[in-house]
Design a protein around this motif. Sequence first.
Motif, short mmCIF file in Angstrom:
data_model
loop_
_atom_site.label_atom_id
_atom_site.label_comp_id
_atom_site.label_asym_id
_atom_site.label_seq_id
_atom_site.Cartn_x
_atom_site.Cartn_y
_atom_site.Cartn_z
N THR A 301 0.82 -1.21 0.00
CA THR A 301 0.00 0.00 0.00
C THR A 301 0.86 1.26 0.00
OG1 THR A 301 -1.43 -1.32 1.45
CG2 THR A 301 -2.01 1.02 1.13
N ASP A 302 0.39 2.29 -0.71
CA ASP A 302 1.06 3.59 -0.65
C ASP A 302 1.16 4.02 0.82
OD1 ASP A 302 0.90 6.72 -0.55
OD2 ASP A 302 1.59 6.23 -2.57
N THR A 348 8.94 4.09 0.86
CA THR A 348 8.65 2.70 0.52
C THR A 348 7.19 2.39 0.83
OG1 THR A 348 10.93 2.11 1.12
CG2 THR A 348 9.34 0.31 0.97
N PRO A 349 6.53 1.60 -0.02
CA PRO A 349 5.18 1.16 0.33
C PRO A 349 5.16 0.52 1.72
CG PRO A 349 5.68 0.52 -1.91
CD PRO A 349 6.95 1.06 -1.34
N ASN A 350 4.07 0.71 2.43
CA ASN A 350 3.90 0.12 3.76
C ASN A 350 2.54 -0.58 3.79
OD1 ASN A 350 4.43 -0.55 6.42
ND2 ASN A 350 3.75 1.40 7.26
N GLY A 351 2.57 -1.88 3.53
CA GLY A 351 1.34 -2.65 3.35
C GLY A 351 0.33 -2.46 4.47
N GLN A 352 -0.95 -2.28 4.09
CA GLN A 352 -2.02 -2.11 5.07
C GLN A 352 -3.05 -3.21 4.85
OE1 GLN A 352 -5.46 -1.32 5.04
NE2 GLN A 352 -5.60 -0.96 7.23
N LEU A 353 -3.46 -3.85 5.94
CA LEU A 353 -4.41 -4.96 5.88
C LEU A 353 -5.15 -5.07 7.20
CD1 LEU A 353 -5.53 -7.82 4.92
CD2 LEU A 353 -3.39 -8.76 5.77
N VAL A 354 -6.45 -5.27 7.12
CA VAL A 354 -7.26 -5.61 8.29
C VAL A 354 -8.03 -6.88 7.97
CG1 VAL A 354 -9.19 -4.96 9.77
CG2 VAL A 354 -7.47 -3.25 9.13
N ILE A 355 -7.90 -7.88 8.83
CA ILE A 355 -8.71 -9.09 8.76
C ILE A 355 -9.71 -9.01 9.91
CG2 ILE A 355 -8.76 -11.61 8.83
CD1 ILE A 355 -5.81 -11.58 7.94
N ARG A 356 -10.99 -8.97 9.60
CA ARG A 356 -11.98 -8.78 10.65
C ARG A 356 -13.22 -9.65 10.43
NH1 ARG A 356 -14.55 -3.02 11.03
NH2 ARG A 356 -15.89 -4.28 12.41
N ASP A 357 -13.83 -10.01 11.55
CA ASP A 357 -15.11 -10.74 11.51
C ASP A 357 -15.01 -11.98 10.63
OD1 ASP A 357 -16.47 -8.60 13.02
OD2 ASP A 357 -16.17 -7.44 11.20
N SER A 358 -13.88 -12.66 10.69
CA SER A 358 -13.60 -13.81 9.83
C SER A 358 -13.21 -15.02 10.66
CB SER A 358 -12.49 -13.46 8.83
OG SER A 358 -12.93 -12.45 7.94
N THR A 359 -13.14 -16.17 10.00
CA THR A 359 -12.74 -17.41 10.65
C THR A 359 -11.32 -17.78 10.24
OG1 THR A 359 -15.03 -18.20 10.68
CG2 THR A 359 -13.30 -19.85 10.96
N LEU A 360 -10.46 -17.97 11.25
CA LEU A 360 -9.07 -18.34 11.00
C LEU A 360 -8.89 -19.79 11.41
CD1 LEU A 360 -7.22 -15.17 12.44
CD2 LEU A 360 -8.37 -15.47 10.24
N GLY A 361 -8.73 -20.67 10.43
CA GLY A 361 -8.58 -22.08 10.71
C GLY A 361 -7.22 -22.42 11.28
N ALA A 362 -7.02 -23.69 11.61
CA ALA A 362 -5.75 -24.14 12.17
C ALA A 362 -4.66 -24.13 11.10
CB ALA A 362 -5.93 -25.55 12.73
N GLY A 363 -3.41 -24.09 11.57
CA GLY A 363 -2.26 -24.18 10.68
C GLY A 363 -1.38 -22.95 10.66
N PHE A 364 -1.73 -21.93 11.48
CA PHE A 364 -0.99 -20.68 11.46
C PHE A 364 -0.27 -20.45 12.79
CE2 PHE A 364 -4.34 -20.47 8.37
CZ PHE A 364 -3.69 -19.96 7.26
N ALA A 365 0.87 -19.78 12.73
CA ALA A 365 1.67 -19.50 13.91
C ALA A 365 0.94 -18.51 14.80
CB ALA A 365 3.04 -18.95 13.50
N ALA A 366 0.48 -18.95 15.95
CA ALA A 366 -0.40 -18.14 16.78
C ALA A 366 0.29 -16.90 17.34
CB ALA A 366 -0.96 -18.98 17.92
#
Length: 410
Positions: A301-302, A348-366
Amino acid sequence: MRIARWMTAAAAAVSVLAATPAFASAHGGPGTASRPILSPAEAAPFTPGNYLGFSGPYAAPVADPWRPQPIVTRHRDFVVGGRGFSTVQAAVNAAFKAGGSTRRSIAILPGTYPGTVFIPAGSPPLTIYGVGRPADVRLEFTVDATLTPAAWAALVNPDGRYAEGDPAWEMFRSCATRTSTNAGLCATVVWSQSTDLQLKGLTITNTLLDTVDRGTHQALALRTDADRTQLEDMRLISRQDTFLANANDVARIARVFVRDSYIEGDTDFVFGRASAVFTRTRFHLVSTRKDSGGVIFAPNTDPSYPYGFLVVRSRITADEGYRAAPTGRLGRAWDQGAGTTGYLPGVTPNGQLVIRDSTLGAGFAAATPWAPAATTARPFAARVDAGRDLNDIYFNRLFEYANRGPSAAG
């Protein structure tokens, strides 16, 4: 330009960003430096309306609400398959030559259509859709970014589908004449530079898949460069860099809306500069080529703009390999262009992201779901102090809010 200057340009429409955040709520906030969580007040601006509500240059964004409606597929101005065009590219060329500002529809009958598809700027608004189930309408090609530009050109144009004077010729030529050592982001199955594109009911696969090692093999399924791109009921499949939601003009906002779709990969497989909203979409991390450390999102993201990627009411899943050894990462910033300089705050671009109101399944580094930045390996670090600036150029901008599931924050 810092966020305060952007707010001066956008004025009251996003003034909520300046509100004092509330911390230690029942829904989280502020989280930790490695896993930041938004408070309800902080999460308030991160809505589809804001991500899709502005157009124009980052230096002076214009309030321009875009509210995508369900894609209509009743019309068939052009047909691919059966007695229609034999290739999707031929139908795109015909639609371009028809011209005008009226939306044109290209219906693709069930089947597998090999080869690339380039949709040039200047096309009329296009709706390209599959007839029947998405799994039955397949656009496929095998292309790897490690190819030289000359080898890329020979691979994608053996049948002369791109010829001088054709609508997509300049897109093809821009890649064939690159002076770099490899094809880079030209290694895609479908590439659009057309505003107001709609895609529905298709499976687009870069079939390089697991035929290569776990190293760097960019292999895009879909690349979109223009404003108001809409995807619905799509299946995008590759391994590295599956979907590039791009802004071809790095100084201007490009918006993307994705609904009810499936995106699969193993490395940075949803990435780019666009202001993009993903809703009711499944993102699936696979281990068949790369069995550890896979990354889903990589926004670039810009640095002056507060809206990159928004994931809402969606599912993030991983396959059995990652569920057995949870090393998957939700995402990382893409510090594009900073390989020699390192990350330059505000440049430099500085990535912007929001993950909200979603389901995060197993398999990710908590404890550490966000990886160091692509290109620079800048360590992930978020502000957690009271009154924090969510757009501080010296910190990362990757956040969560009100998610659930095995990998959601506790």
